[in-house]
Design a protein around this motif. Structure first.
Motif, PDB file in Angstrom:
ATOM      1  N   GLY A 342       5.713 -10.573   6.223  1.00 49.06           N
ATOM      2  CA  GLY A 342       5.674  -9.206   5.710  1.00 49.06           C
ATOM      3  C   GLY A 342       6.240  -9.034   4.329  1.00 49.06           C
ATOM      4  O   GLY A 342       6.124  -7.962   3.740  1.00 49.06           O
ATOM      5  N   ARG A 344       6.058  -9.757   0.429  1.00 45.78           N
ATOM      6  CA  ARG A 344       5.060 -10.160  -0.561  1.00 45.78           C
ATOM      7  C   ARG A 344       5.635  -9.988  -1.958  1.00 45.78           C
ATOM      8  O   ARG A 344       6.084  -8.909  -2.330  1.00 45.78           O
ATOM      9  N   THR A 362       7.711  -6.491  -1.870  1.00 45.51           N
ATOM     10  CA  THR A 362       7.652  -5.407  -0.896  1.00 45.51           C
ATOM     11  C   THR A 362       7.877  -6.007   0.488  1.00 45.51           C
ATOM     12  O   THR A 362       7.678  -7.207   0.706  1.00 45.51           O
ATOM     13  N   ALA A 364       6.673  -5.201   4.358  1.00 48.19           N
ATOM     14  CA  ALA A 364       5.760  -4.402   5.163  1.00 48.19           C
ATOM     15  C   ALA A 364       6.523  -3.550   6.177  1.00 48.19           C
ATOM     16  O   ALA A 364       7.429  -4.035   6.856  1.00 48.19           O
ATOM     17  N   HIS A 399       1.353  -0.370  -6.249  1.00 47.32           N
ATOM     18  CA  HIS A 399       2.556   0.097  -5.557  1.00 47.32           C
ATOM     19  C   HIS A 399       3.179   1.274  -6.304  1.00 47.32           C
ATOM     20  O   HIS A 399       4.299   1.167  -6.828  1.00 47.32           O
TER      21      HIS A 399
END
Length: 431
Positions: A342, A344, A362, A364, A399
């Motif tokens: 999750g 990245r 980031t 998730a 983002h």
């Protein structure tokens, strides 16, 4: 958005130790785990002071006095230290002999100063920190008061690769005349480094000059103003392990000497005639040339001394040693982040091969603020979250809500990286 493609680091890596002493290295904080040593993962915002810098300031403080016009011994001594700082900075960035070295408040201040001196349009990328984007976009009120400031800021959208981005910049510079290409040396979001010599060639081939925002680059990489062909360079002391509120603008003197003084006041003037009460004519002030023209008022003497001390300390460490240290930490960090489900990592260009000690990512299912709060509240680790004063870039990366950024430097060790990545793994495991 693209994710940097680097093979995960081996599970067992040799320890990496800090290579310089920084103030606050052993500071402790309260968190859910108890009283722990604070991990500073926010060097890119404001790096801690080197102990050598703090020592230089402590030595200078008892002898601190006014500069440039005082006849007393301490004034002369302080003036000598201040002007020596200017010479040290020039040597640190390998400036040309006739370049001006102007002390400012910070990088933002230096770019705003230069923006009042550029005689034409400026071309920038959309990856820039707001400090190298907004000063070129003059408001209507500015241009009405000073029509000479009515110049265009032409923003080029970055392409998927560095090579394509350089081609886009060259095309824009040749499409219509521009006075200046203003670029970041290293992204404050991802840490990716641009090829400065190539960018300088692109600008000069189109008849433009180049400004490099080196706020994130100067602490990590050797910069050669003359060798790279850089016309103007700006950076901040607070990112260079000298957090005493001072920055530097280095560059060619002709535009700067032709511009209106940045701050009207004492020190910038050569002569101010008396006002004639019988006329409404403005007083014809004779302004100085050189750095003094833009350093009106009492300068930040201790800030300048601190920057010079940091330059000397970094030169003593050597950029080769700094680069090796940074590479080991970055490899460790990248491998550990890539191993967490999750998480990245973000990058701007798929073909970028150089990066300073910054990683944006980031997680998730978690907002950037929630991740940063977890790291602080549960583990005593400080990182940055949000859009990092680079809103257009975060939109470009997909983002707009922001990301998390960890950054490190000479005072960072592998224990800091391991604590950070273990804390992220803990967060993911809880959800």
């Amino acid at each position: 958005m693209s994710v940097t493609d680097i093979t995960p680091a081996p599970a067992a890596l040799a320890p990496v130790y800090p290579i310089a002493d920084v103030v606050g290295a052993h500071e402790t904080v309260d968190c859910a785990a108890g009283r722990v040593r604070y991990v500073n993962g926010d060097y890119a915002a404001s790096a801690p002071a080197l102990t050598a810098v703090a020592g230089e300031i402590a030595q200078a403080l008892p002898q601190y006095a006014s500069v440039h016009r005082g006849a007393g011994h301490l004034s002369q001594l302080t003036t000598a230290r201040y002007e020596n700082a200017r010479a040290v900075v020039a040597g640190f960035v390998r400036a040309r002999a006739d370049d001006h070295v102007i002390f400012t408040r910070n990088t933002t201040d230096g770019i705003n100063l230069l923006a009042r001196a550029v005689p034409g349009d400026t071309v920038v990328l959309d990856v820039e920190h707001h400090a190298n984007l907004l000063p070129w976009q003059r408001s209507g009120a500015d241009t009405k008061a000073k029509p000479e400031l009515d110049r265009k800021c032409r923003v080029v959208t970055c392409r998927p690769t560095v090579a394509e981005t350089l081609e886009a910049l060259a095309a824009e510079l040749h499409r219509a005349p521009a006075a200046l290409l203003a670029v970041t040396g290293a992204s404050n979001v991802t840490g990716e480094v641009l090829p400065l010599a190539k960018l300088a060639d692109i600008a000069h081939d189109a008849g433009a000059r180049i400004l490099v925002d080196a706020a994130q680059l100067a602490p990590h990489r050797a910069i050669t103003v003359a060798g790279h062909g850089i016309d103007y360079l700006v950076f901040s002391g607070h990112k260079l392990y000298a957090p005493f509120g001072c920055g530097v603008l280095v560059g060619r003197g002709d535009w700067l000497d032709a511009a209106e003084p940045y701050l009207a006041g004492g020190g910038a003037t050569a002569d101010v005639p008396p006002t004639d009460p019988s006329t409404d004519d403005a007083v014809e002030v004779a302004w100085r040339s050189g750095p003094a023209r833009h350093e009106g008022g009492t300068p930040n003497v201790l800030g300048a001394i601190a920057i010079a001390a940091a330059c000397v300390a970094i030169d003593d460490l050597g950029f080769e040693r700094i680069g090796v240290h940074e590479h080991l930490l970055r490899t460790r960090l990248d491998g550990a982040l890539d191993a967490i489900d999750g998480v990245r990592r973000l990058s701007i260009w798929s073909d970028s091969r150089d990066r300073v000690g910054i990683a944006a990512f980031t997680v998730a299912g978690h907002s950037p603020r929630a991740v940063a709060e977890h790291l602080n509240d549960a583990h005593g680790i400080g990182v940055r979250d949000g859009r990092f004063c680079a809103h257009p870039l975060l939109h470009h990366l997909g983002h707009p809500e922001g990301a998390v950024r960890v950054s490190f430097g000479v005072g960072t060790g592998s224990d800091d990286i391991d604590r950070l990545t273990a804390a992220l793994a803990d967060l993911v495991a809880r959800t």
